[in-house]
Structure formats: C-alpha cells, structure tokens
Motif scaffolding. Structure first.
Motif, PDB file in Angstrom:
ATOM      1  N   GLU A  60       8.799  45.102  82.308  1.00 19.85           N
ATOM      2  CA  GLU A  60       9.049  44.895  83.734  1.00 19.85           C
ATOM      3  C   GLU A  60      10.043  43.767  83.935  1.00 19.85           C
ATOM      4  O   GLU A  60      10.029  42.778  83.204  1.00 19.85           O
ATOM      5  CB  GLU A  60       7.739  44.555  84.445  1.00 19.85           C
ATOM      6  CG  GLU A  60       6.742  45.693  84.429  1.00 19.85           C
ATOM      7  CD  GLU A  60       5.480  45.324  85.176  1.00 19.85           C
ATOM      8  OE1 GLU A  60       5.577  44.650  86.235  1.00 19.85           O
ATOM      9  OE2 GLU A  60       4.405  45.688  84.694  1.00 19.85           O
ATOM     10  N   LEU A  61      10.897  43.913  84.920  1.00 23.10           N
ATOM     11  CA  LEU A  61      11.869  42.879  85.250  1.00 23.10           C
ATOM     12  C   LEU A  61      11.128  41.650  85.748  1.00 23.10           C
ATOM     13  O   LEU A  61      10.269  41.727  86.624  1.00 23.10           O
ATOM     14  CB  LEU A  61      12.824  43.396  86.328  1.00 23.10           C
ATOM     15  CG  LEU A  61      14.127  42.639  86.521  1.00 23.10           C
ATOM     16  CD1 LEU A  61      14.931  42.591  85.233  1.00 23.10           C
ATOM     17  CD2 LEU A  61      14.947  43.288  87.615  1.00 23.10           C
ATOM     18  N   SER A  62      11.409  40.496  85.154  1.00 22.07           N
ATOM     19  CA  SER A  62      10.738  39.251  85.513  1.00 22.07           C
ATOM     20  C   SER A  62      11.373  38.620  86.741  1.00 22.07           C
ATOM     21  O   SER A  62      12.533  38.854  87.046  1.00 22.07           O
ATOM     22  CB  SER A  62      10.810  38.254  84.358  1.00 22.07           C
ATOM     23  OG  SER A  62      10.182  38.755  83.214  1.00 22.07           O
ATOM     24  N   SER A  63      10.615  37.785  87.388  1.00 23.72           N
ATOM     25  CA  SER A  63      11.113  36.966  88.480  1.00 23.72           C
ATOM     26  C   SER A  63      11.050  35.517  88.016  1.00 23.72           C
ATOM     27  O   SER A  63      10.078  35.102  87.401  1.00 23.72           O
ATOM     28  CB  SER A  63      10.236  37.137  89.721  1.00 23.72           C
ATOM     29  OG  SER A  63      10.472  36.094  90.630  1.00 23.72           O
ATOM     30  N   GLY A  64      12.074  34.757  88.322  1.00 21.47           N
ATOM     31  CA  GLY A  64      12.064  33.341  87.958  1.00 21.47           C
ATOM     32  C   GLY A  64      11.197  32.497  88.861  1.00 21.47           C
ATOM     33  O   GLY A  64      10.948  31.321  88.575  1.00 21.47           O
ATOM     34  N   ALA A  65      10.716  33.086  89.957  1.00 24.38           N
ATOM     35  CA  ALA A  65       9.914  32.326  90.919  1.00 24.38           C
ATOM     36  C   ALA A  65       8.671  31.746  90.253  1.00 24.38           C
ATOM     37  O   ALA A  65       7.914  32.453  89.599  1.00 24.38           O
ATOM     38  CB  ALA A  65       9.509  33.222  92.082  1.00 24.38           C
ATOM     39  N   VAL A  90      21.611  20.532  91.873  1.00 23.97           N
ATOM     40  CA  VAL A  90      20.291  19.947  91.634  1.00 23.97           C
ATOM     41  C   VAL A  90      19.380  20.345  92.793  1.00 23.97           C
ATOM     42  O   VAL A  90      19.691  20.094  93.952  1.00 23.97           O
ATOM     43  CB  VAL A  90      20.391  18.406  91.508  1.00 23.97           C
ATOM     44  CG1 VAL A  90      19.007  17.781  91.431  1.00 23.97           C
ATOM     45  CG2 VAL A  90      21.221  18.033  90.296  1.00 23.97           C
ATOM     46  N   VAL A  91      18.234  20.964  92.469  1.00 23.65           N
ATOM     47  CA  VAL A  91      17.313  21.419  93.518  1.00 23.65           C
ATOM     48  C   VAL A  91      16.146  20.455  93.729  1.00 23.65           C
ATOM     49  O   VAL A  91      15.505  20.499  94.770  1.00 23.65           O
ATOM     50  CB  VAL A  91      16.792  22.855  93.263  1.00 23.65           C
ATOM     51  CG1 VAL A  91      17.935  23.850  93.310  1.00 23.65           C
ATOM     52  CG2 VAL A  91      16.056  22.961  91.944  1.00 23.65           C
ATOM     53  N   PRO A 109      20.512  31.265  85.915  1.00 24.82           N
ATOM     54  CA  PRO A 109      20.940  32.460  86.657  1.00 24.82           C
ATOM     55  C   PRO A 109      19.804  33.387  87.101  1.00 24.82           C
ATOM     56  O   PRO A 109      19.987  34.236  87.969  1.00 24.82           O
ATOM     57  CB  PRO A 109      21.850  33.186  85.659  1.00 24.82           C
ATOM     58  CG  PRO A 109      22.352  32.135  84.755  1.00 24.82           C
ATOM     59  CD  PRO A 109      21.211  31.154  84.632  1.00 24.82           C
ATOM     60  N   ASN A 110      18.620  33.223  86.524  1.00 31.71           N
ATOM     61  CA  ASN A 110      17.468  34.055  86.866  1.00 31.71           C
ATOM     62  C   ASN A 110      16.556  33.415  87.902  1.00 31.71           C
ATOM     63  O   ASN A 110      15.536  33.967  88.255  1.00 31.71           O
ATOM     64  CB  ASN A 110      16.658  34.348  85.597  1.00 31.71           C
ATOM     65  CG  ASN A 110      17.510  34.990  84.543  1.00 31.71           C
ATOM     66  OD1 ASN A 110      17.945  36.115  84.688  1.00 31.71           O
ATOM     67  ND2 ASN A 110      17.780  34.257  83.473  1.00 31.71           N
ATOM     68  N   GLY A 111      16.908  32.213  88.350  1.00 35.00           N
ATOM     69  CA  GLY A 111      16.069  31.497  89.303  1.00 35.00           C
ATOM     70  C   GLY A 111      14.965  30.693  88.644  1.00 35.00           C
ATOM     71  O   GLY A 111      14.074  30.180  89.322  1.00 35.00           O
ATOM     72  N   ILE A 112      15.020  30.558  87.316  1.00 38.53           N
ATOM     73  CA  ILE A 112      14.036  29.752  86.592  1.00 38.53           C
ATOM     74  C   ILE A 112      14.373  28.279  86.814  1.00 38.53           C
ATOM     75  O   ILE A 112      15.523  27.867  86.651  1.00 38.53           O
ATOM     76  CB  ILE A 112      14.050  30.071  85.082  1.00 38.53           C
ATOM     77  CG1 ILE A 112      13.670  31.534  84.855  1.00 38.53           C
ATOM     78  CG2 ILE A 112      13.110  29.129  84.320  1.00 38.53           C
ATOM     79  CD1 ILE A 112      13.896  32.008  83.430  1.00 38.53           C
ATOM     80  N   SER A 113      13.377  27.491  87.176  1.00 40.14           N
ATOM     81  CA  SER A 113      13.566  26.048  87.336  1.00 40.14           C
ATOM     82  C   SER A 113      13.631  25.404  85.957  1.00 40.14           C
ATOM     83  O   SER A 113      12.797  25.679  85.096  1.00 40.14           O
ATOM     84  CB  SER A 113      12.416  25.430  88.130  1.00 40.14           C
ATOM     85  OG  SER A 113      12.449  25.877  89.461  1.00 40.14           O
ATOM     86  N   LEU A 114      14.626  24.555  85.760  1.00 35.97           N
ATOM     87  CA  LEU A 114      14.799  23.844  84.496  1.00 35.97           C
ATOM     88  C   LEU A 114      14.563  22.370  84.777  1.00 35.97           C
ATOM     89  O   LEU A 114      15.359  21.717  85.457  1.00 35.97           O
ATOM     90  CB  LEU A 114      16.201  24.080  83.947  1.00 35.97           C
ATOM     91  CG  LEU A 114      16.608  25.554  83.817  1.00 35.97           C
ATOM     92  CD1 LEU A 114      18.047  25.666  83.366  1.00 35.97           C
ATOM     93  CD2 LEU A 114      15.665  26.297  82.887  1.00 35.97           C
ATOM     94  N   TYR A 115      13.438  21.872  84.306  1.00 37.90           N
ATOM     95  CA  TYR A 115      13.055  20.483  84.518  1.00 37.90           C
ATOM     96  C   TYR A 115      13.582  19.668  83.353  1.00 37.90           C
ATOM     97  O   TYR A 115      13.137  19.831  82.213  1.00 37.90           O
ATOM     98  CB  TYR A 115      11.541  20.358  84.634  1.00 37.90           C
ATOM     99  CG  TYR A 115      11.074  18.956  84.949  1.00 37.90           C
ATOM    100  CD1 TYR A 115      11.426  18.353  86.147  1.00 37.90           C
ATOM    101  CD2 TYR A 115      10.299  18.246  84.053  1.00 37.90           C
ATOM    102  CE1 TYR A 115      11.012  17.059  86.442  1.00 37.90           C
ATOM    103  CE2 TYR A 115       9.875  16.956  84.343  1.00 37.90           C
ATOM    104  CZ  TYR A 115      10.238  16.373  85.544  1.00 37.90           C
ATOM    105  OH  TYR A 115       9.828  15.100  85.836  1.00 37.90           O
TER     106      TYR A 115
END
Length: 131
Positions: A60-65, A90-91, A109-115
């Motif tokens: 299944e296509l993942s969501s970065g949320a 920077v978010v 690019p997938n909406g994954i947060s990078l801490y």
C-alpha cells in the motif's frame, strides 16, 4: 526474538525523487537500487532507510503524515544553517528542548518529518526518565 538490525521501509511513488533528496541534502549512500527499491545508508551500516514503489497489492502507498525520522548530528546549528541555505523549508524551528536535545524539522518529498538534533543536558525534570 533478538533482531540483528531493524530498519524502516516506506512505500512511495517517488522513489527516484526521494533517493536524490537524501543524496543531496543528507549525504546518504546508496547501497542497493533496482529502480523500484532503494536502500540508503547514513554514516554507518546500521543507519539505513528503505524506500520502495508499490508493485504488489500488499504494498500500500504510504503517507508521510505522522511519521518522523530522527537524525542525530554532531552540530545541529551547522546542519540548520547548511540545509536552510540549500533552500529547505524548516517546519519546526531550531530550539532547545528540556528533555535533552536541540533540534529542528524539515520534510522530505513524501511529507515525512525529519527531526535533526544534537544532544544537550536535559533539564532536571527530565533527568529522572533516563534509564
């Protein structure tokens, strides 16, 4: 179970774009790339992420949320400057946290947060939680 290694694989329709993002901004090293599946290494063989295209119904296509990848670095201020000068948005701003780090967040690019963070001495209220 005694796992020898644990890593995360994320299903995306943006495999190539994701690979290029992590190569450009995070110094990743590609250790496997068959076009629809990539393995990226970050500094050591135990720091890896995988991204794959959804080729089968069970993929299944993942969501970065809601997903966060944590990157511990030696100098978070230096990385903040480097990534913002490179044009990343920077978010979550660069700030000290009472639980014992200083960090900020950008998104891939997938909406994954990078801490991206560096350790700091935790405030007294959080010291008791470290084991």
């Amino acid at each position: 179970m005694r796992a020898n290694r644990v890593s995360a694989a994320f299903t995306t329709s943006r495999v190539e774009e994701t690979r290029d993002f992590y190569l450009r901004y995070f110094g990743a090293r590609v250790t496997f790339d068959c076009g629809w599946y990539i393995n990226l290494e970050f500094g050591t063989p135990v720091s890896t992420l995988q991204f794959m295209a959804p080729l089968k119904p069970e993929h299944e296509l993942s969501s970065g949320a809601g997903l966060i990848y944590n990157f511990m670095v030696d100098d978070v201020d230096e990385e903040h400057l480097r990534l913002t000068q490179a044009g990343l948005h920077v978010v979550v701003p660069l700030e000290d946290h009472p639980w014992g780090d200083r960090g900020f967040v950008v998104k891939d690019p997938n909406g994954i947060s990078l801490y991206i963070y560096s350790d700091r001495e935790p405030d007294e209220e959080f010291r008791k939680y470290f084991i």
